[in-house]
Design a protein around this motif. Sequence first.
Motif, PDB file in Angstrom:
ATOM      1  N   ILE A 244      47.419   0.011 -66.215  1.00 57.66           N
ATOM      2  CA  ILE A 244      47.249  -0.422 -64.666  1.00 57.66           C
ATOM      3  C   ILE A 244      47.168   1.065 -64.036  1.00 57.66           C
ATOM      4  N   ASN A 245      47.625   2.143 -64.432  1.00 60.29           N
ATOM      5  CA  ASN A 245      47.599   3.451 -63.520  1.00 60.29           C
ATOM      6  C   ASN A 245      46.785   4.337 -64.263  1.00 60.29           C
ATOM      7  N   LYS A 246      45.833   3.820 -65.257  1.00 59.21           N
ATOM      8  CA  LYS A 246      44.894   4.642 -65.846  1.00 59.21           C
ATOM      9  C   LYS A 246      44.101   5.779 -64.858  1.00 59.21           C
ATOM     10  N   ASP A 247      43.557   5.193 -63.798  1.00 62.67           N
ATOM     11  CA  ASP A 247      42.799   6.005 -63.234  1.00 62.67           C
ATOM     12  C   ASP A 247      43.737   7.282 -62.567  1.00 62.67           C
ATOM     13  N   GLU A 248      44.669   7.035 -62.094  1.00 61.74           N
ATOM     14  CA  GLU A 248      45.574   8.155 -61.639  1.00 61.74           C
ATOM     15  C   GLU A 248      46.213   8.855 -62.541  1.00 61.74           C
TER      16      GLU A 248
END
Length: 519
Positions: free
Chosen positions: A303-307
């Motif tokens: 879910i937080n792969k971009d961050e």
Amino acid sequence: MICLYNFFPDTAIETNQESAIHALLFVSNRPKTVQEDYFQLLAIAVDIFTHTWSLSVEIQFYFLVPFIFLFATKIPEKFQYFYYGTIGLLSFVYFYSSLATIAFNSVFARIWQFLIGMVVYLLGISKSEFQYKVLNNEEDLESDDKIQLLGDEESQEISECCPNEKFSTLLKYSQPAAYTSLGCLVFITVFPLVLPATVVRPLVTMGTGFLMLISDENLILSNRFLTYIGDISYSLYLIHWPIYAYWKLTCDGNKYLLVASLTAAVILAIITFETYEKWYLKLSSTSIGLIVVMLFFLNVVVINKDEISDHIDSIGRNFSSLDNVTDEMTVGCEPLYPSAQSKMCKANFTDFEEHIRKEKPDYAFIFTRYMSIGAPFAKNVTSFKDDPIYQTMKEQMLKFISNIKYKLYILDALPRINRGVISKIAPMIKNETDPVIIDNLLVRPAEYEMARKRHAQLVKDCKGKCVMVDYVPEFYNNETKTFRYFDERGFSYWTTPSHLSPHGIEHIRHVWTDICTNL
């Protein structure tokens, strides 16, 4: 989430990252605004976790039920039905007295439904009248073995001799009653008009509980095929909605692809049930616990792969702002409607109006692509007067123009592209593929017409201050009746992320030059 990143339109990603966190924490049923109405979200079909509200309600009840049940054990058995009935009644009153959005999502407005299930269980136990005793020694065991050796005929006589008087009449007519209840429930389900939830919800819940109580060995409900549908139903519940949302966002209402999507959902549900579900149900509690923890943290990472990726890339590096973009600037949100009701766009929604109010410009320009404003009317909505999306747009527009001296320019909607086709344009041109075929592969016309209709209505309600800026004449090929997003040499007017390429910007530059000249 993996499919979201790889197959869904980019505009759906941020909304679903936020919704995924709610689903992961079982709080998808959090209090909703009017714009987040469940049925409105179903109509838009951007959020692939919309359906997890019911799972959140269920899990939250599992946190409550031990306390409800344990307290009941302290009450004399003859008062327990009264105890459960009182709790159910309080929940039922809360359901009827709450706003529709609260009654739909709140676990406290749903407790009475779960308690009906508990009452069905308790009635089922008393109906069966099973008795158990602890065997203390071998003599008791031998005695018990002798009881088990009773002939089938004698055993049947014993069971039919003294049925529970409380249920004797009910059991006698159970099969006709089951078929009658089943028929009524099916009729309610397929009824062509929308029935009020305050009537349907208790009727269906109590009818289903009654059906569970009397439907032992029912020829229809015990059918192997229907029973197997019940077995795969949980997997199907989880899988079907994301597939439908993908169809809604990308397939332009194609009915054949809708049937294919439904078929794919059923097949995937069967595969999931036969492989994963059957496998993990045989594991120990410890193994299942480890799997749950592992999957939970894997989901957090995805879910937080971009961050996470940005943080890793920034280690040891010093970035400066590109093209004078600052932290105060916002991207990806429609000023006239909070795109997909995402947290960021809701915050920016009020910022847009605040900036216009403070600066009071002579002219203002809206350049954003359509996203949520392209969604079709919600169920039972037939006019802009009853359309919550348009009414939000109109309210925001009126706030804008009250603080704009001359004109508000709004970029009208244009069909999106299938970005995966961009890299194939030049090879297809080289192979002398018919440009019309490329047009149809490249263009995604879904929902843009609805966005244009809302914009057109906005101009009518804008008191003469709104001007539409339209790219359609620049890209629509009148000879082929298709949108042409590339030139005769195969150079694309769009980049992979669905933005105008430098070539595309030059193609429409004169539109803005003309506007600036006339200011």
